[in-house]
Design a protein around this motif. Sequence first.
Motif, PDB file in Angstrom:
ATOM      1  N   PHE A 116       2.339   4.556  -6.544  1.00 38.94           N
ATOM      2  CA  PHE A 116       2.489   3.156  -6.946  1.00 38.94           C
ATOM      3  C   PHE A 116       2.210   3.055  -8.446  1.00 38.94           C
ATOM      4  O   PHE A 116       1.669   3.981  -9.037  1.00 38.94           O
ATOM      5  CB  PHE A 116       1.544   2.242  -6.150  1.00 38.94           C
ATOM      6  CG  PHE A 116       0.084   2.584  -6.315  1.00 38.94           C
ATOM      7  CD1 PHE A 116      -0.506   3.582  -5.557  1.00 38.94           C
ATOM      8  CD2 PHE A 116      -0.706   1.918  -7.244  1.00 38.94           C
ATOM      9  CE1 PHE A 116      -1.853   3.912  -5.717  1.00 38.94           C
ATOM     10  CE2 PHE A 116      -2.049   2.225  -7.403  1.00 38.94           C
ATOM     11  CZ  PHE A 116      -2.623   3.233  -6.643  1.00 38.94           C
ATOM     12  N   VAL A 165      -4.969  -7.644  -6.193  1.00 35.94           N
ATOM     13  CA  VAL A 165      -3.967  -7.246  -7.185  1.00 35.94           C
ATOM     14  C   VAL A 165      -4.601  -6.673  -8.448  1.00 35.94           C
ATOM     15  O   VAL A 165      -3.915  -6.073  -9.273  1.00 35.94           O
ATOM     16  CB  VAL A 165      -3.009  -8.400  -7.561  1.00 35.94           C
ATOM     17  CG1 VAL A 165      -2.030  -8.681  -6.435  1.00 35.94           C
ATOM     18  CG2 VAL A 165      -3.774  -9.649  -7.940  1.00 35.94           C
ATOM     19  N   GLY A 166      -5.900  -6.861  -8.611  1.00 40.27           N
ATOM     20  CA  GLY A 166      -6.541  -6.291  -9.786  1.00 40.27           C
ATOM     21  C   GLY A 166      -8.034  -6.215  -9.583  1.00 40.27           C
ATOM     22  O   GLY A 166      -8.593  -6.906  -8.711  1.00 40.27           O
ATOM     23  N   GLN A 167      -8.669  -5.358 -10.371  1.00 39.39           N
ATOM     24  CA  GLN A 167     -10.127  -5.264 -10.285  1.00 39.39           C
ATOM     25  C   GLN A 167     -10.669  -4.879 -11.655  1.00 39.39           C
ATOM     26  O   GLN A 167     -10.088  -4.053 -12.361  1.00 39.39           O
ATOM     27  CB  GLN A 167     -10.546  -4.226  -9.222  1.00 39.39           C
ATOM     28  CG  GLN A 167     -12.048  -4.247  -8.959  1.00 39.39           C
ATOM     29  CD  GLN A 167     -12.454  -3.522  -7.678  1.00 39.39           C
ATOM     30  OE1 GLN A 167     -11.643  -2.860  -7.043  1.00 39.39           O
ATOM     31  NE2 GLN A 167     -13.728  -3.627  -7.315  1.00 39.39           N
ATOM     32  N   GLY A 182      -8.172  -2.407 -13.665  1.00 36.19           N
ATOM     33  CA  GLY A 182      -6.902  -1.994 -13.050  1.00 36.19           C
ATOM     34  C   GLY A 182      -6.088  -3.173 -12.545  1.00 36.19           C
ATOM     35  O   GLY A 182      -6.643  -4.193 -12.135  1.00 36.19           O
ATOM     36  N   ARG A 218       0.856  -1.190   0.000  1.00 36.64           N
ATOM     37  CA  ARG A 218       0.000   0.000   0.000  1.00 36.64           C
ATOM     38  C   ARG A 218       0.885   1.230   0.000  1.00 36.64           C
ATOM     39  O   ARG A 218       1.270   1.739   1.043  1.00 36.64           O
ATOM     40  CB  ARG A 218      -0.959   0.006   1.197  1.00 36.64           C
ATOM     41  CG  ARG A 218      -1.894   1.218   1.201  1.00 36.64           C
ATOM     42  CD  ARG A 218      -3.039   1.077   2.166  1.00 36.64           C
ATOM     43  NE  ARG A 218      -3.904  -0.041   1.865  1.00 36.64           N
ATOM     44  CZ  ARG A 218      -4.811  -0.065   0.866  1.00 36.64           C
ATOM     45  NH1 ARG A 218      -4.987   0.991   0.097  1.00 36.64           N
ATOM     46  NH2 ARG A 218      -5.536  -1.124   0.656  1.00 36.64           N
ATOM     47  N   GLY A 219       1.240   1.666  -1.198  1.00 36.40           N
ATOM     48  CA  GLY A 219       2.053   2.863  -1.318  1.00 36.40           C
ATOM     49  C   GLY A 219       1.160   4.081  -1.460  1.00 36.40           C
ATOM     50  O   GLY A 219      -0.058   3.957  -1.584  1.00 36.40           O
TER      51      GLY A 219
HETATM   52  P1  ATP Z   1      -7.564  -0.915  -2.176  1.00 41.13           P
HETATM   53  O1  ATP Z   1      -8.956  -1.431  -1.861  1.00 41.13           O
HETATM   54  O2  ATP Z   1      -6.481  -1.911  -1.896  1.00 41.13           O
HETATM   55  O3  ATP Z   1      -7.303   0.441  -1.616  1.00 41.13           O
HETATM   56  P2  ATP Z   1      -8.666  -0.038  -4.636  1.00 41.13           P
HETATM   57  O4  ATP Z   1      -9.790  -0.984  -4.787  1.00 41.13           O
HETATM   58  O5  ATP Z   1      -8.929   1.329  -4.152  1.00 41.13           O
HETATM   59  O6  ATP Z   1      -7.522  -0.715  -3.754  1.00 41.13           O
HETATM   60  P3  ATP Z   1      -8.437   0.205  -7.514  1.00 41.13           P
HETATM   61  O7  ATP Z   1      -8.969   1.565  -7.679  1.00 41.13           O
HETATM   62  O8  ATP Z   1      -9.303  -0.946  -7.833  1.00 41.13           O
HETATM   63  O9  ATP Z   1      -7.861   0.057  -6.015  1.00 41.13           O
HETATM   64  O10 ATP Z   1      -7.016   0.140  -8.261  1.00 41.13           O
HETATM   65  C1  ATP Z   1      -6.583  -0.930  -9.098  1.00 41.13           C
HETATM   66  C2  ATP Z   1      -5.457  -1.705  -8.473  1.00 41.13           C
HETATM   67  O11 ATP Z   1      -4.381  -0.858  -8.050  1.00 41.13           O
HETATM   68  C3  ATP Z   1      -5.866  -2.449  -7.207  1.00 41.13           C
HETATM   69  O12 ATP Z   1      -6.452  -3.677  -7.535  1.00 41.13           O
HETATM   70  C4  ATP Z   1      -4.539  -2.624  -6.486  1.00 41.13           C
HETATM   71  O13 ATP Z   1      -3.877  -3.800  -6.942  1.00 41.13           O
HETATM   72  C5  ATP Z   1      -3.737  -1.418  -6.914  1.00 41.13           C
HETATM   73  N1  ATP Z   1      -3.658  -0.430  -5.825  1.00 41.13           N
HETATM   74  C6  ATP Z   1      -4.641   0.372  -5.374  1.00 41.13           C
HETATM   75  N2  ATP Z   1      -4.215   1.154  -4.374  1.00 41.13           N
HETATM   76  C7  ATP Z   1      -2.904   0.845  -4.189  1.00 41.13           C
HETATM   77  C8  ATP Z   1      -1.892   1.313  -3.303  1.00 41.13           C
HETATM   78  N3  ATP Z   1      -2.141   2.264  -2.424  1.00 41.13           N
HETATM   79  N4  ATP Z   1      -0.644   0.769  -3.392  1.00 41.13           N
HETATM   80  C9  ATP Z   1      -0.383  -0.202  -4.294  1.00 41.13           C
HETATM   81  N5  ATP Z   1      -1.289  -0.684  -5.153  1.00 41.13           N
HETATM   82  C10 ATP Z   1      -2.538  -0.173  -5.113  1.00 41.13           C
END
Ligand code: ATP
Length: 573
Positions: free
Chosen positions: A155, A406-408, A440, A151-152
Amino acid sequence: MRLSKTLIPTLKEAPAEAEIPSHILMVRGGYLRKVAAGVYSFLPIGWRVIQKISRIIREEMNRAGAQEVFLPAVIPGELWQESGRWDQYGEQLLRFKDRKGADFVIGPTHEEVIVDLVRGDVRSYRQLPLNLYQIQSKFRDELRARAGLMRGREFIMKDAYSFHATDEDARREYQNMYDTYTRIFGRCGLAFRAVEADTGAIGGSLSHEFQVLTETGEDALLACDACTYAANVEEAKARPPVSAPPSSAAFEKVATPGKKTIEEVTAFLGLKPENLVKTLIYLADGKPIAALVRGDRNLNEIKLKRALQARELVLAADKAVEDATGAPVGFAGPVGLRIPIYCDLEICALSSFVCGANAADAHYKNVVAKRDFAPTECGDFRDAAVGDACPRCEKGHFAGYRGVEVGQVFFLGTKYSAPMKCNFLDGDGKEKPMIMGCYGIGVTRIAAAAIEQNHDKDGIVWPVAIAPFEVALVSLQVGDAQVSEVAERLYAELEKAGIEVLYDERDERPGVKFKDADLIGLPYRIAVGKKGVAEGVVELKARRSPEVLKVKIEDVVRVVSEKVVAERAGGGR
Ligand code: ATP
Ligand code: MG
């Protein structure tokens, strides 16, 4: 690559703040250095891993028919105002002004920019469908930036956006991306599972998350043990309860002096937590509401927020609770309450229950929903739990897992195209909003997730497909002319065979070299030592296995190449 010519500063100790294996090992292994909270520099081997992952993603996205683009990280605030997310996105959005005072953001995701691009240049159904993707740094001002790449704040993400003339075509592409993601994560050597997901700040109506299964994962997942239903707890549906006939006894007040928590009240009254109801007071966009769940359940804020269609939902502070209930915190209940009341379905199915009496040191017993108070809405507002009956097949039960997302993938419909007027002229001559999907992948998070699944007490155990180098070649006595001659020859031959080799020719003790090799975690190690060279052999060891093979010097390049090439395409766990 010769180890002495690159920068791999391995460390004995992990930084104090590193808690999970991937963070500890990437810093200790010389992959990563912190610049600020949640902001990192990649060192040479760290960047090689990211490039390997990116290459797999590019190959599969291109194969699926998507086109690579590159959008700016700096985005005008106007575009975010137009989509409505300037107000909705909240504190994670890093905003700033340029020298002329114009608003800008650093992109946390790029729907606005891509929609702006496409609406300018795509006019006709003949130009559709389109799937455009990029691999780029994102910035989200995460509150708890920790756990290294997991969680950066800055990123790297692969984000793709597709545009369609029909709903049907957008759904076909959703499945195409779902299948593509399955191939990508498989090739990266990850054990993962696709689960149904909440659509969060991105919005839309259909979504799956790809979750890497690991104990250190932040996300709680539930999966049916009999059918394929699996979902994030945020989203998992709770099976509607069976209603009990309502009690005929009238409700009555009981004294509960100083008893506020579930534990205190249940112990004092001799109740089970499922017969006590929690009344939580929230502020939904600033207005108080009450939310009721059984004492043994967790309220699911995502489900409640969706039912309320609220932009913001926060637990009320003590003062606001006292104002809404007329009682000190700990004694809230639905009877006589004059704010909207949202009841979980189970509350309405209970024969009767105990709850706060909106008066200090008092509870009511024998309360019946709909008889003693009028719920504004009864709905599924709780977290589904391990052991619950599956809402889909009604045969199995939920088992619990932890995962790293890791993806959505999202089916967006016209969520962005309608407000931003991203329209096209259809075959029937009518102007319509494009139907969209977005997809993503957390590129940097994949590296961390892979390590969570592939490490031991000595270090990382990379799958070949995403390892920074494929083979570690270790010369055990650099001062020895024969050893050096064999090691140099093998180095040249391995390179010639197209094997990515990291050659440790440092003047260090064998123990130090082996420790570093294990920590860095390359899939295969060839050790060239004095005794072996005298016998015409070298030692070959897979990082994953304790077995050490003696292989003839003239055979080792062929043997190791065969193994590496077989595993290079990925998926080899
Ligand atoms: P999370 O629930 O972990 O905060 P998210 O659902 O908000 O993630 P998405 O908007 O779906 O994230 O972003 C697509 C992908 O980017 C995520 O599936 C995740 O793998 C990656 N990602 C999101 N936030 C971060 C982060 N802060 N650091 C690293 N990778 C991230
Ligand atoms: Mg997500």
